[in-house]
Design a protein around this motif. Structure first.
Motif, short mmCIF file in Angstrom:
data_model
loop_
_atom_site.label_atom_id
_atom_site.label_comp_id
_atom_site.label_asym_id
_atom_site.label_seq_id
_atom_site.Cartn_x
_atom_site.Cartn_y
_atom_site.Cartn_z
N HIS A 54 0.62 -1.28 -0.08
CA HIS A 54 0.15 0.13 -0.05
C HIS A 54 0.83 1.33 -0.09
CE1 HIS A 54 -3.14 2.70 1.10
NE2 HIS A 54 -3.96 1.72 0.70
N LEU A 55 0.15 2.14 -0.65
CA LEU A 55 1.11 3.49 -0.73
C LEU A 55 1.15 4.19 0.92
CD1 LEU A 55 -0.55 5.00 -3.61
CD2 LEU A 55 1.77 4.13 -3.44
N ASN A 56 0.13 3.81 1.74
CA ASN A 56 0.24 4.61 2.92
C ASN A 56 1.08 3.73 3.83
OD1 ASN A 56 -0.52 5.47 5.82
ND2 ASN A 56 -2.45 6.00 4.81
N ALA A 57 2.23 4.39 4.28
CA ALA A 57 3.19 3.53 5.32
C ALA A 57 2.76 3.25 6.41
CB ALA A 57 4.38 4.58 5.38
N LEU A 58 1.67 3.90 7.07
CA LEU A 58 0.96 3.18 8.33
C LEU A 58 0.36 1.85 8.17
CD1 LEU A 58 -0.78 6.60 9.65
CD2 LEU A 58 1.35 5.57 10.51
N LEU A 59 -0.12 1.76 6.97
CA LEU A 59 -0.78 0.54 6.70
C LEU A 59 0.24 -0.61 6.37
CD1 LEU A 59 -3.36 -1.31 6.67
CD2 LEU A 59 -3.45 -0.77 4.23
N ARG A 60 1.40 -0.31 5.75
CA ARG A 60 2.31 -1.23 5.34
C ARG A 60 2.96 -1.91 6.77
NH1 ARG A 60 4.14 2.50 1.62
NH2 ARG A 60 6.15 2.70 2.89
N ALA A 61 3.16 -0.89 7.57
CA ALA A 61 4.03 -1.11 8.78
C ALA A 61 3.13 -2.05 9.58
CB ALA A 61 4.27 0.06 9.43
N ALA A 62 1.59 -1.85 9.56
CA ALA A 62 0.96 -2.79 10.33
C ALA A 62 1.05 -4.31 10.16
CB ALA A 62 -0.44 -2.33 10.24
N VAL A 63 1.60 -4.34 8.76
CA VAL A 63 1.40 -6.10 8.27
C VAL A 63 2.80 -6.53 8.14
CG1 VAL A 63 -0.85 -5.80 7.50
CG2 VAL A 63 1.11 -5.43 6.06
N ASP A 64 3.72 -5.70 8.40
CA ASP A 64 5.15 -6.03 8.20
C ASP A 64 5.81 -7.04 9.34
OD1 ASP A 64 7.86 -6.34 7.39
OD2 ASP A 64 8.27 -4.33 7.93
N TYR A 65 5.32 -8.16 9.46
CA TYR A 65 5.94 -9.17 10.43
C TYR A 65 5.61 -10.63 9.99
CZ TYR A 65 0.79 -9.72 11.33
OH TYR A 65 -0.57 -10.23 11.34
N GLN A 66 6.30 -11.32 10.55
CA GLN A 66 6.19 -13.00 10.29
C GLN A 66 5.15 -13.40 11.27
OE1 GLN A 66 7.24 -14.80 7.88
NE2 GLN A 66 8.29 -12.86 7.01
N PRO A 67 3.85 -14.08 10.75
CA PRO A 67 3.06 -14.73 11.73
C PRO A 67 3.52 -15.77 12.55
CG PRO A 67 2.38 -14.55 9.59
CD PRO A 67 3.81 -14.25 9.31
N PRO A 68 3.09 -15.59 13.84
CA PRO A 68 3.43 -16.96 14.75
C PRO A 68 3.23 -18.35 13.89
CG PRO A 68 2.37 -15.21 15.97
CD PRO A 68 2.12 -14.70 14.25
N HIS A 69 3.97 -19.24 14.64
CA HIS A 69 3.59 -20.39 14.05
C HIS A 69 2.29 -20.92 14.37
CE1 HIS A 69 3.66 -25.08 13.86
NE2 HIS A 69 4.67 -24.59 13.07
N PRO A 70 1.37 -21.86 13.51
CA PRO A 70 -0.12 -22.01 13.67
C PRO A 70 -0.29 -22.68 15.28
CG PRO A 70 0.61 -22.52 11.52
CD PRO A 70 1.90 -22.07 12.25
N THR A 71 0.64 -23.27 15.76
CA THR A 71 0.50 -23.92 17.08
C THR A 71 0.73 -23.00 18.28
OG1 THR A 71 2.58 -24.71 16.99
CG2 THR A 71 0.91 -26.16 16.18
N HIS A 72 1.27 -21.82 18.04
CA HIS A 72 1.53 -20.69 19.07
C HIS A 72 0.22 -20.35 19.64
CE1 HIS A 72 3.50 -17.12 20.71
NE2 HIS A 72 4.53 -17.65 20.33
N LEU A 73 0.49 -20.00 21.01
CA LEU A 73 -0.66 -19.57 21.92
C LEU A 73 -1.28 -18.34 21.17
CD1 LEU A 73 0.61 -20.30 25.37
CD2 LEU A 73 -1.16 -21.53 24.04
#
Length: 296
Positions: free
Chosen positions: A244-263
């Motif tokens: 997205h052009l909006n840096a606020l939205l890009r920053a919100a999803v810039d991470y690696q999701p925890p493993h599916p079995t993570h709490l």
């Protein structure tokens, strides 16, 4: 008078602040909600307590000052009232009203306290902040400073906040399994109350509408299951957010999701979750049908 070129100038030249997601191209309400959800979810991972304050603006579109020489008159059958000057407000029912409101409130103060976030969806305003310190006092001090700044701005521009529809919420991660499990010291009455309020209400929402439909009614290889449809929609949603052009939205999803079995789970976990049994059965049926077609 505002025409299309004025709209393009406001929306296309970066003159509307990034925190405003209301009535703008490529800025939807779910995307703004995602910012808050991701912030709260990240707090669950890092043991950070998040507090959010939501402000409801009363009669938002009627409070906008303007210098336009506009008048109104009331007509009843063939009788007209005297003309009166309109000192505030945008045209009622006009598609430009939300844009005019966004322009009018575009100088809303960004929080001076480090870490406090501002989120706008047209006239809906929210401030949220998280702190790893377990003391609520350290969380509330920066947030209160931002609230005071916003309050001064509301008073300056005569924007009225409806206290009955405004709210402050503290988000805490609760492992209901430990609360409701056999080792929990809660009474059965309290366990039953938590189950009814936090679990059953979510699991049975709108269930009378869908309870009559047997699973086999969904198994149609030409139509994806609801789970598959939502997963595909989520992929498109997060692909758009990530670029997205909006840096606020890009920053919100810039991470690696925890493993599916993570709490702790994050919204993007839906992309890595294995398919449910029904979706797997439909995909298997689709594959089998495709192979039979190829053999023919």
């Amino acid at each position: 008078m505002v025409d299309d070129s004025d709209c393009d100038h406001l929306l296309g030249k970066g003159l509307i602040i990034d925190e405003q997601f209301g009535f703008r191209p490529a800025h939807s309400c779910p995307q703004q909600v995602l910012r808050l959800v991701e912030y709260v979810s990240e707090g669950f991972e890092t043991e950070r307590s998040t507090v959010a304050v939501f402000f409801d603006v009363a009669k938002a579109f009627d409070r906008i000052w303007h210098a336009a020489n506009r008048h109104f008159t009331f007509r009843h059958e063939r009788t007209h009232s005297t003309r009166r000057l309109i000192r505030a407000g945008v045209p009622q029912g006009s598609t430009l009203s939300p844009l005019l409101y966004s322009a009018y409130t575009n100088d809303v103060p960004r929080p001076s306290s480090s870490g406090v976030q501002l989120a706008l969806f047209a006239d809906d305003t929210a401030l949220f902040y998280g702190n790893r310190n377990r003391s609520t006092r350290f969380t509330l001090l920066p947030l209160q400073r931002a609230i005071d700044e916003l309050g001064q701005w509301f008073r300056k521009w005569r924007i009225e906040v409806n206290p009955d529809k405004s709210a402050a919420i503290q988000f805490k991660y609760a492992r209901l399994g430990a609360v409701l499990g056999r080792k929990s010291k809660l009474s059965r009455l309290n366990k039953r109350t938590i189950y009814k309020m936090c679990i059953r209400t979510v699991m049975t929402y709108a269930s009378p509408v869908f309870a009559h439909a047997a699973q086999k009614h969904y198994i149609d290889y030409r139509t994806p299951t609801i789970s598959k449809y939502m997963k595909d929609a989520s992929k498109r949603f997060f692909d758009i957010a990530g670029s997205h052009l909006n840096a606020l939205l890009r920053a919100a999803v810039d991470y690696q999701p925890p493993h599916p079995t993570h709490l702790i789970r994050r919204p993007r976990n839906v992309l890595t979750d294995p398919p449910d049994a029904l979706t797997a059965a439909v995909e298997s049926l689709t594959t089998s049908t495709t192979r039979m077609t190829d053999l023919e």
